[in-house]
Structures are given as structure tokens and as C-alpha cells.
Design an enzyme around this catalytic site. Structure first.
Site, PDB file in Angstrom:
ATOM      1  N   HIS A  92      13.914   0.716   3.589  1.00 51.46           N
ATOM      2  CA  HIS A  92      14.464   2.372   3.350  1.00 51.46           C
ATOM      3  C   HIS A  92      15.764   1.622   2.258  1.00 51.46           C
ATOM      4  O   HIS A  92      15.506   1.231   1.645  1.00 51.46           O
ATOM      5  CB  HIS A  92      14.907   2.461   4.793  1.00 51.46           C
ATOM      6  CG  HIS A  92      15.132   4.042   4.672  1.00 51.46           C
ATOM      7  ND1 HIS A  92      14.996   4.779   3.782  1.00 51.46           N
ATOM      8  CD2 HIS A  92      15.775   4.791   5.611  1.00 51.46           C
ATOM      9  CE1 HIS A  92      15.336   5.994   3.914  1.00 51.46           C
ATOM     10  NE2 HIS A  92      16.076   5.842   5.254  1.00 51.46           N
ATOM     11  N   ARG A 140      14.110  10.839  -8.602  1.00 50.61           N
ATOM     12  CA  ARG A 140      15.534  10.560  -8.722  1.00 50.61           C
ATOM     13  C   ARG A 140      15.569   9.101  -9.581  1.00 50.61           C
ATOM     14  O   ARG A 140      16.846   9.009  -9.825  1.00 50.61           O
ATOM     15  CB  ARG A 140      15.740  10.058  -7.151  1.00 50.61           C
ATOM     16  CG  ARG A 140      15.563  11.331  -6.113  1.00 50.61           C
ATOM     17  CD  ARG A 140      15.656  11.217  -4.733  1.00 50.61           C
ATOM     18  NE  ARG A 140      14.839  10.051  -4.184  1.00 50.61           N
ATOM     19  CZ  ARG A 140      14.483   9.484  -3.084  1.00 50.61           C
ATOM     20  NH1 ARG A 140      15.590   9.613  -2.259  1.00 50.61           N
ATOM     21  NH2 ARG A 140      13.822   8.705  -2.799  1.00 50.61           N
ATOM     22  N   SER A 186      15.800   7.426   8.312  1.00 54.65           N
ATOM     23  CA  SER A 186      17.283   7.785   8.448  1.00 54.65           C
ATOM     24  C   SER A 186      17.337   9.291   8.955  1.00 54.65           C
ATOM     25  O   SER A 186      18.102   9.524   9.748  1.00 54.65           O
ATOM     26  CB  SER A 186      18.263   7.395   7.335  1.00 54.65           C
ATOM     27  OG  SER A 186      17.893   8.080   6.095  1.00 54.65           O
ATOM     28  N   HIS A 225       6.151   3.904  -1.846  1.00 56.99           N
ATOM     29  CA  HIS A 225       6.683   4.877  -1.342  1.00 56.99           C
ATOM     30  C   HIS A 225       5.682   5.558  -0.096  1.00 56.99           C
ATOM     31  O   HIS A 225       4.594   5.447  -0.500  1.00 56.99           O
ATOM     32  CB  HIS A 225       7.247   6.050  -1.971  1.00 56.99           C
ATOM     33  CG  HIS A 225       8.232   6.808  -1.096  1.00 56.99           C
ATOM     34  ND1 HIS A 225       7.952   7.945  -0.508  1.00 56.99           N
ATOM     35  CD2 HIS A 225       9.569   6.856  -1.304  1.00 56.99           C
ATOM     36  CE1 HIS A 225       9.097   8.504   0.108  1.00 56.99           C
ATOM     37  NE2 HIS A 225      10.069   7.938  -0.669  1.00 56.99           N
ATOM     38  N   ASP A 236      15.757   3.458  -5.372  1.00 60.48           N
ATOM     39  CA  ASP A 236      16.470   2.242  -5.319  1.00 60.48           C
ATOM     40  C   ASP A 236      16.300   1.370  -6.350  1.00 60.48           C
ATOM     41  O   ASP A 236      16.968   0.441  -6.715  1.00 60.48           O
ATOM     42  CB  ASP A 236      16.149   1.554  -3.845  1.00 60.48           C
ATOM     43  CG  ASP A 236      16.372   2.435  -2.623  1.00 60.48           C
ATOM     44  OD1 ASP A 236      17.659   2.986  -2.990  1.00 60.48           O
ATOM     45  OD2 ASP A 236      15.735   2.462  -1.838  1.00 60.48           O
TER      46      ASP A 236
HETATM   47  N1  HAX Z   1       5.370  -4.712  -2.949  1.00 66.28           N
HETATM   48  C1  HAX Z   1       4.461  -5.287  -2.451  1.00 66.28           C
HETATM   49  N2  HAX Z   1       3.547  -4.810  -1.717  1.00 66.28           N
HETATM   50  C2  HAX Z   1       3.700  -3.290  -1.581  1.00 66.28           C
HETATM   51  C3  HAX Z   1       4.774  -2.741  -1.998  1.00 66.28           C
HETATM   52  C4  HAX Z   1       5.588  -3.309  -2.992  1.00 66.28           C
HETATM   53  N3  HAX Z   1       6.583  -2.677  -3.725  1.00 66.28           N
HETATM   54  N4  HAX Z   1       4.496  -1.443  -1.488  1.00 66.28           N
HETATM   55  C5  HAX Z   1       3.589  -1.247  -0.577  1.00 66.28           C
HETATM   56  N5  HAX Z   1       3.064  -2.540  -0.382  1.00 66.28           N
HETATM   57  C6  HAX Z   1       2.033  -3.022   0.389  1.00 66.28           C
HETATM   58  C7  HAX Z   1       2.425  -2.995   1.757  1.00 66.28           C
HETATM   59  O1  HAX Z   1       3.327  -4.013   2.149  1.00 66.28           O
HETATM   60  C8  HAX Z   1       1.235  -2.836   2.705  1.00 66.28           C
HETATM   61  O2  HAX Z   1       0.554  -3.998   2.605  1.00 66.28           O
HETATM   62  P1  HAX Z   1      -0.379  -4.650   4.000  1.00 66.28           P
HETATM   63  O3  HAX Z   1      -1.559  -3.784   3.943  1.00 66.28           O
HETATM   64  O4  HAX Z   1      -0.600  -5.918   3.602  1.00 66.28           O
HETATM   65  O5  HAX Z   1       0.677  -4.485   5.006  1.00 66.28           O
HETATM   66  C9  HAX Z   1       0.142  -2.204   1.287  1.00 66.28           C
HETATM   67  O6  HAX Z   1       0.694  -2.214   0.118  1.00 66.28           O
HETATM   68  C10 HAX Z   1      -0.074  -0.640   1.624  1.00 66.28           C
HETATM   69  O7  HAX Z   1       1.170  -0.030   1.643  1.00 66.28           O
HETATM   70  P2  HAX Z   1       1.334   1.478   1.306  1.00 66.28           P
HETATM   71  O8  HAX Z   1       0.458   2.333   2.266  1.00 66.28           O
HETATM   72  O9  HAX Z   1       1.236   1.776  -0.224  1.00 66.28           O
HETATM   73  O10 HAX Z   1       3.019   1.870   1.492  1.00 66.28           O
HETATM   74  P3  HAX Z   1       3.827   2.044   2.793  1.00 66.28           P
HETATM   75  O11 HAX Z   1       3.734   3.583   3.033  1.00 66.28           O
HETATM   76  O12 HAX Z   1       3.257   1.239   3.937  1.00 66.28           O
HETATM   77  O13 HAX Z   1       5.107   1.635   2.762  1.00 66.28           O
HETATM   78  C11 HAX Z   1       7.406   1.096   1.565  1.00 66.28           C
HETATM   79  C12 HAX Z   1       6.158   2.089   1.783  1.00 66.28           C
HETATM   80  C13 HAX Z   1       8.253   1.953   0.824  1.00 66.28           C
HETATM   81  C14 HAX Z   1       7.789   0.493   2.947  1.00 66.28           C
HETATM   82  C15 HAX Z   1       6.663   0.168   0.795  1.00 66.28           C
HETATM   83  O14 HAX Z   1       6.271   0.658  -0.378  1.00 66.28           O
HETATM   84  C16 HAX Z   1       7.565  -0.907   0.295  1.00 66.28           C
HETATM   85  O15 HAX Z   1       7.815  -1.949   1.194  1.00 66.28           O
HETATM   86  N6  HAX Z   1       8.141  -0.884  -0.720  1.00 66.28           N
HETATM   87  C17 HAX Z   1       9.258  -1.961  -1.019  1.00 66.28           C
HETATM   88  C18 HAX Z   1      10.691  -1.509  -0.438  1.00 66.28           C
HETATM   89  C19 HAX Z   1      11.369  -0.607  -0.900  1.00 66.28           C
HETATM   90  O16 HAX Z   1      11.465  -0.101  -2.069  1.00 66.28           O
HETATM   91  N7  HAX Z   1      11.783   0.355   0.071  1.00 66.28           N
HETATM   92  C20 HAX Z   1      12.546   1.652  -0.243  1.00 66.28           C
HETATM   93  C21 HAX Z   1      11.504   2.970  -0.272  1.00 66.28           C
HETATM   94  C22 HAX Z   1      12.206   4.277  -0.627  1.00 66.28           C
HETATM   95  C23 HAX Z   1      13.479   4.362   0.360  1.00 66.28           C
HETATM   96  O17 HAX Z   1      13.082   4.657   1.438  1.00 66.28           O
HETATM   97  N8  HAX Z   1      14.653   4.067  -0.237  1.00 66.28           N
HETATM   98  O18 HAX Z   1      15.436   4.446   0.762  1.00 66.28           O
END
Ligand code: HAX
Length: 437
Positions: free
Chosen positions: A271, A327, A241, A318, A373
Site C-alpha cells: 500500500h 495520479r 487504509s 493495482h 507511488d
Molecule cells: N510486480 C510483480 N508482480 C506483481 C505486481 C508487480 N508490480 N503486481 C501484481 N503482481 C502479481 C501478484 O503478486 C500476483 O502474483 P501471484 O498470483 O503469484 O500471487 C499476480 O501478479 C496477480 O496480481 P493482481 O491480481 O494483478 O494484483 P493484486 O490485486 O493481487 O495486487 C498490488 C495489487 C498493488 C498489491 C500489486 O499490484 C503489487 O504488489 N504492486 C506492487 C506494490 C505497489 O506498488 N503497491 C502500491 C499500490 C497502490 C497503493 O495502494 N498505493 O498506496
């Protein structure tokens, strides 16, 4: 000129000179190198943007102008409440000074003076079906309010680039002042039949939002809103964002349109929308199990089923952090003090014990810990705000503080149009072939 604006002008002018001198001497210094994995992997960790209000450390978490969250709890003015006032954090982010109680009281009054939402914005909202997602309503309202943009008006009249900071400041202050009223309007029209609650002019910004939502009259809820608005305010510049706002703002699109863009980005489930996903996921679990007191084994099976379904566990992981999010920890601290016996809060704490080892066991997740979150929804439910589709709007109101403070800085420092480089597969293959040769 108001005292905050005066300070901002003075500080930003100094930094502008400093940057000029710094680039003249060190402009060619290499600060980063980029790997192909980063090109294909969402640009993680590539340094390419200046963002003054806050800086994120993977281990320590967020610092606002150098202060951690526990330090801010100690140092920021609390007004009539028990938690830091978000007004104080905005002041700090904008001018790099911890404000006094008097300065924060001035800012509360100033935002109250600027808080009137133009009637046509409410009319636009009223024309939308109440089934419209609150984040869609929020971005539409912000875009509709762009009719009031000083930046757009003055630009069309030939504003000098030396005055961009002034118009950006005015728009940012008006926008921040009006967001609680807009958020509450969306909440009351969507879930309470349009039975709106007038602002209480004696309250600070966060407490007034709590008041206008009308879910709980308790001081504790007001304190939670103040805390919530403080901890969600900023997370340096690379998050989706903030980065969206930075990009849009760099085209000299005005602060209203830039912020609306930031909010469409926040509305993604990876996000900000993760806050609604968490509580949806938790409710689905307790409903499926038929208990609000699930065992750790039951939670573990539910987590395994989520992963087996090809879904993420919301609230965990994350892109930058590699430790439990401070947080999240702040919210645990709040809940331990104010609602330690709440059933859903206790489910969140059990999930915190169960999820990290399971995610770690997958061997691919860089951060198995909870993010911001993972906790907020449970506390909102405790105070009666259980319409979770609304949660990301609250996140958005708070996020305005950091991203708009940064937008003011970008215009004051004369930051240029953002334009990083993209490549295609042919380029990548040719590049690798030339390296080999
Ligand atoms: N559950 C299951 N799998 C997860 C995961 C979770 N909570 N977090 C990461 N992974 C997976 C990824 O999808 C990725 O899988 P693939 O290789 O099969 O594509 C793998 O683990 C490696 O990911 P990473 O490098 O550890 O994490 P990224 O930087 O790619 O992604 C995310 C970061 C936040 C998008 C991810 O951890 C996620 O999807 N979390 C759940 C959604 C969430 O809580 N989002 C909020 C984040 C904080 C924020 O911005 N708040 O506003």
C-alpha cells in the site's frame, strides 16, 4: 457554528433522510453477488460500504465528488500558488461543493488556528530512538494526541448519538490541522538533529508543511506539496487504509485512534509504503549500474532480476485500476513543467516505458501500469528530500483529508458497527457439496 460545520450538518441531515427513504423502498434490491474466488481473493470488487468523498473507476481512475483530477486542477482555488489547494479538496469532499477562494482562505486560517501540537506529543516522539521508522513515529504521535479527543471525552460524558457527527468533525479538523506540524517534527528530529522550523502562519496548509520540512525554500516545492496533498487525499473506501479507518470508526473508537489504525495500514509495502520502496529500488538500480542514465535494456534486466527474486516491482499494479493511474499522470505533468531534466525523474519515465510490457508478458498481472507511488519519490528527491523512509508520512498527512471527511459522514449518517461474514474451509466444502447435491 463555523460555516463549514453548518453546511456539513445541513447536507448530511438531508442525505440521512434520503437514505432512510431509499432503504425503506429499495432495501432488498440485490447489488452484488460474491464468488468463491472473491472470498479467497481479498474481497476484490465486493460492494459493501458507503463512501461519499470519492469513487474509483477501474478505467478512468479516481473522481472526487464526480470531478477528475484535471477538472479539479481547473476548478479548485489556488490561493497564492499555482496548484489546487488541498483545503479546497477537503471542502469539496465534506460538503460536495467547490469552495470559493474566500471559503478556502477561511479554512486555511481555521486550520492554522487549530494547529498547535500538544507538548506531550513532542516529548513522546523525543523519547523514541531516531532510528524508529517515521511511520511508527507518526502512528505513535497520533495515538498520543488522542488525549485531546473531543469524541472520546464527550462519549464518556454520555453524548447522544445525534451529536456524534459534531464531535467527529471537531476531532477531524484538529487532527488535520496538526498533522503537518507532526510530520515536520518527525522529519527534522530524524534527519536534521532536531533543528525544528516554526510554522509560518501566513502560509496555507500544504505550503506550511513544505516550509516546516525545510528542504527547499522554492515556490515550486510549495506547489508540489499542494499538489501532492491533493492527489493522495482519497481513493474511495475499499483501499486498505480507508477501509481500516472505516472499520475502527464503526466501533465508535474516536477519530484519533481510527486514523492511527489507518496509518498502520498505509505503512504496508503493498500500500502506501510502496512510495519508499520505489525510490529505494531505483537508487539500488542506479548504484548497481554505476549510472543515473541507465539504458532501457539495463532497466529491463534489473526488472527481470527483481521478478526472478520473487519480489514485486514497486509502484506498478493495482487492485482496482486497469489503466495508468491519473495520479501518476498528474505527477508526470508537474515534472515536465518544473523539473524535466532531473536525472532520477528521467529514470522514472524510462521505467514507465520498460516495465508494463514485461509485467504484461507474465500473463497473470491484471494491471501492468504505474500507480500513484511510482513517481512521487523522484520529485521529492529533486527538491532535496531524499530520506525515503519518510515518504509514507507525507502520503498519510494527505490521506487524512479523505478518510476523515468520510468518518464525519459515517457518524453523521449513523453508520452501524461493521461486521461482514467470514467462513472456514469446512463451511466452503459443505456448501459446495450441498450445491452439487
Ligand atoms: N510486480 C510483480 N508482480 C506483481 C505486481 C508487480 N508490480 N503486481 C501484481 N503482481 C502479481 C501478484 O503478486 C500476483 O502474483 P501471484 O498470483 O503469484 O500471487 C499476480 O501478479 C496477480 O496480481 P493482481 O491480481 O494483478 O494484483 P493484486 O490485486 O493481487 O495486487 C498490488 C495489487 C498493488 C498489491 C500489486 O499490484 C503489487 O504488489 N504492486 C506492487 C506494490 C505497489 O506498488 N503497491 C502500491 C499500490 C497502490 C497503493 O495502494 N498505493 O498506496
Amino acid at each position: 457554528m463555523d460555516p463549514l460545520k453548518q453546511k456539513f450538518f445541513q447536507k448530511s441531515s438531508e442525505v440521512k433522510q434520503e437514505i432512510k427513504a431509499l432503504l425503506a423502498e429499495h432495501g432488498n434490491v440485490v447489488v452484488d453477488e460474491v464468488t468463491l474466488s472473491q472470498v479467497f481473493g481479498g474481497g476484490r470488487d465486493i460492494i459493501f460500504m458507503l463512501w461519499e468523498p470519492s469513487l474509483l473507476d477501474a478505467q478512468e481512475g479516481i473522481r472526487f465528488r464526480g470531478y477528475s483530477l484535471p477538472e479539479l486542477r481547473e476548478k479548485l482555488p489556488k490561493g497564492k500558488g499555482k496548484e489546487p489547494l488541498p483545503e479546497g479538496l477537503f471542502w469539496l469532499m465534506l460538503v460536495d461543493e467547490i469552495p470559493t477562494e474566500e471559503e478556502v482562505a477561511w479554512l486555511s486560517d481555521e486550520w492554522e488556528r487549530r494547529c498547535k501540537v500538544p507538548p506531550h506529543v513532542c516529548k513522546v516522539l523525543d523519547d523514541l530512538p531516531t532510528s524508529t521508522h517515521p511511520m511508527t513515529q507518526f502512528t505513535i504521535a497520533i495515538t498520543a494526541m488522542q488525549t485531546d479527543s473531543e469524541f472520546a471525552r464527550r462519549y464518556s460524558q454520555g453524548m447522544s448519538k445525534n451529536d456524534y457527527w459534531d464531535a467527529a468533525y471537531e476531532d477531524s479538523m484538529n487532527l488535520i490541522a496538526r498533522l503537518p506540524g507532526i510530520a515536520a517534527y518527525i522529519y527534522r528530529r530524524t534527519y536534521h538533529g532536531g533543528n525544528h522550523i516554526k510554522a509560518d502562519r501566513s502560509l496555507d496548509w500544504g505550503a506550511n508543511l513544505a516550509h516546516m520540512l525545510g528542504v527547499s525554500k522554492s515556490d515550486d516545492f510549495r506547489n508540489f506539496m499542494r499538489l501532492y496533498m491533493t492527489i493522495h487525499a482519497d481513493h474511495e473506501g475499499g483501499n486498505a487504509s480507508a477501509h481500516t479507518l472505516h472499520l475502527i470508526g464503526s466501533t465508535l473508537s474516536d477519530p484519533y485512534l481510527s486514523f492511527a489504525g489507518a496509518m498502520t495500514s498505509l505503512a504496508g509495502p503493498l500500500h502506501g509504503l510502496a512510495n519508499q520502496e520505489v525510490i529505494h529500488w531505483v537508487f539500488q538500480m542506479v548504484n548497481q549500474l554505476g549510472t543515473r542514465n541507465p539504458t532501457k535494456e539495463q532497466i529491463a534486466s534489473y526488472v527481470e532480476a527483481t521478478l526472478a527474486g520473487g519480489k514485486v516491482v514497486p509502484g506498478y499494479g493495482h487492485a482496482v485500476l486497469r489503466k495508468p493511474d491519473p495520479r501518476f499522470i498528474e505527477q508526470v505533468r508537474f515534472a515536465k513543467e518544473y523539473c524535466p531534466d532531473d536525472e532520477i525523474v528521467n529514470v522514472i519515465w524510462k521505467v514507465f516505458e520498460v516495465v508494463p510490457p514485461i509485467l504484461q508478458g507474465l500473463g497473470k498481472i491484471k494491471n501492468p501500469w504505474p500507480n500513484v507511488d511510482a513517481h512521487s519519490g523522484a520529485i521529492l528527491v529533486h527538491y532535496g528530500l531524499d530520506q525515503y523512509s519518510f515518504y509514507t508520512v507525507l502520503f498519510g498527512v494527505s490521506r487524512s483529508l479523505g478518510v476523515l471527511a468520510s468518518l464525519c459522514w459515517s457518524r453523521a449518517l449513523g453508520m452501524p458497527l461493521e461486521r461482514p461474514k467470514s467462513v472456514n474451509m469446512d463451511w466452503v466444502k459443505q456448501f459446495l457439496a450441498s450445491k452439487k447435491a
